[in-house]
Scaffold this motif. Structure first.
Motif, PDB file in Angstrom:
ATOM      1  N   ASN A 191       0.796  -1.229   0.000  1.00 57.52           N
ATOM      2  CA  ASN A 191       0.000   0.000   0.000  1.00 57.52           C
ATOM      3  C   ASN A 191       0.830   1.282   0.000  1.00 57.52           C
ATOM      4  OD1 ASN A 191       0.796   0.560   2.661  1.00 57.52           O
ATOM      5  ND2 ASN A 191      -0.936  -0.543   3.514  1.00 57.52           N
ATOM      6  N   THR A 250       0.350  -9.327   4.154  1.00 62.00           N
ATOM      7  CA  THR A 250      -0.714  -8.983   3.220  1.00 62.00           C
ATOM      8  C   THR A 250      -0.470  -9.677   1.892  1.00 62.00           C
ATOM      9  OG1 THR A 250      -0.920  -6.819   4.265  1.00 62.00           O
ATOM     10  CG2 THR A 250      -1.905  -7.066   2.089  1.00 62.00           C
ATOM     11  N   TYR A 272     -10.133  -7.214   1.497  1.00 63.25           N
ATOM     12  CA  TYR A 272     -10.501  -5.805   1.381  1.00 63.25           C
ATOM     13  C   TYR A 272      -9.990  -5.216   0.082  1.00 63.25           C
ATOM     14  CZ  TYR A 272      -5.706  -4.779   2.960  1.00 63.25           C
ATOM     15  OH  TYR A 272      -4.343  -4.714   3.087  1.00 63.25           O
ATOM     16  N   GLN A 273     -10.564  -4.087  -0.250  1.00 67.75           N
ATOM     17  CA  GLN A 273     -10.190  -3.366  -1.448  1.00 67.75           C
ATOM     18  C   GLN A 273      -9.599  -2.026  -1.009  1.00 67.75           C
ATOM     19  OE1 GLN A 273     -13.381  -1.666  -3.985  1.00 67.75           O
ATOM     20  NE2 GLN A 273     -12.569  -3.062  -5.532  1.00 67.75           N
ATOM     21  N   ALA A 274      -8.580  -1.593  -1.684  1.00 65.27           N
ATOM     22  CA  ALA A 274      -7.993  -0.284  -1.398  1.00 65.27           C
ATOM     23  C   ALA A 274      -8.134   0.584  -2.641  1.00 65.27           C
ATOM     24  CB  ALA A 274      -6.522  -0.426  -1.028  1.00 65.27           C
ATOM     25  N   TYR A 288      -9.858   2.067   2.535  1.00 69.21           N
ATOM     26  CA  TYR A 288      -9.985   0.620   2.545  1.00 69.21           C
ATOM     27  C   TYR A 288     -11.438   0.251   2.736  1.00 69.21           C
ATOM     28  CZ  TYR A 288      -4.987   0.937   3.340  1.00 69.21           C
ATOM     29  OH  TYR A 288      -3.658   1.221   3.212  1.00 69.21           O
ATOM     30  N   ASP A 337      -7.471  -7.635  -5.253  1.00 70.14           N
ATOM     31  CA  ASP A 337      -7.923  -7.144  -3.953  1.00 70.14           C
ATOM     32  C   ASP A 337      -6.948  -7.708  -2.913  1.00 70.14           C
ATOM     33  OD1 ASP A 337     -10.062  -5.707  -4.913  1.00 70.14           O
ATOM     34  OD2 ASP A 337     -11.569  -7.229  -4.430  1.00 70.14           O
TER      35      ASP A 337
END
Length: 162
Positions: free
Chosen positions: A18, A78, A108-110, A124, A157
Motif C-alpha cells: 500500500n 498482506t 478488502y479493497q484499497a 480501505y 484485492d
C-alpha cells in the motif's frame, strides 16, 4: 594521530503493497581511518571490513537491520486475490507465509482518493464476512466466505490474516 571518518545513512522502509511508510531512522558512526589518505581501498575487501572503520560501519548496519526487524515484526502479512471461481478465492499467501487450513482471513479493497487540494489518501473497504482457508499450499491458498458471498471481490484485492 590518524584522521577520523564519519559514516551516516537514513533508511526508509515502505509497505510494498500500500506504499505506507513503515519505518524511518538515521544512523551515524565515526571511527579512525587507518589507511593512507590517497590509497585506493576496495570496500569489498576483508582488509577494509577488518579495519576499525569497517567494523564501525558493520556495527551501524547491524543496528539498522535489527531496528527494521523489530519495526516490521508485528506487521500483518498482506497478500492478493489471484482469482475468484465458484465462490472459491485463490490468494497469494500460503504455508510459507504461516497460513494453515481453517485460518480466518479478511479481504478488502484499497482505492486512492484525491481531495480538492490534490492530496492523495488510501481508503480501505472491507468485504463483509470472514474468509476461511480451505486449502493451504506452499505459496497460495484457497479460501471461502463464511456467508457464501464473494460478489464484487476482484483479482488484486487484498487479503490479510485475521
Amino acid at each position: 594521530s590518524s584522521p577520523r571518518r564519519v559514516f551516516s545513512m537514513t533508511l526508509q522502509v515502505y509497505d510494498g503493497i500500500n506504499g505506507g511508510l513503515l519505518f524511518t531512522s538515521s544512523y551515524q558512526g565515526e571511527e579512525e581511518w587507518t589507511f593512507d589518505r590517497f590509497e585506493d581501498i576496495d570496500e569489498f575487501s576483508s582488509t577494509f571490513w577488518q579495519s576499525r572503520y569497517g567494523q564501525a560501519v558493520d556495527s551501524v548496519i547491524s543496528e539498522a537491520i535489527e531496528d527494521i526487524k523489530q519495526s516490521t515484526a508485528c506487521q500483518p502479512i498482506t497478500g492478493r486475490v489471484i482469482s475468484v471461481v465458484n465462490n472459491r478465492i485463490s490468494i497469494s499467501l500460503g504455508r510459507d507465509n504461516g497460513i494453515s487450513e481453517k485460518d480466518e482471513m479478511y479481504v478488502y479493497q484499497a482505492k486512492e482518493v484525491i481531495d480538492n487540494r490534490g492530496r492523495e489518501y488510501l481508503q480501505y473497504s472491507l468485504y463483509p464476512g470472514t474468509f476461511i482457508v480451505e486449502s493451504a499450499f506452499s505459496n497460495s491458498s484457497v479460501v471461502f466466505s463464511d456467508t457464501g458471498v464473494t460478489a464484487n471481490i476482484q483479482n488484486n484485492d487484498f487479503v490479510v490474516k485475521k
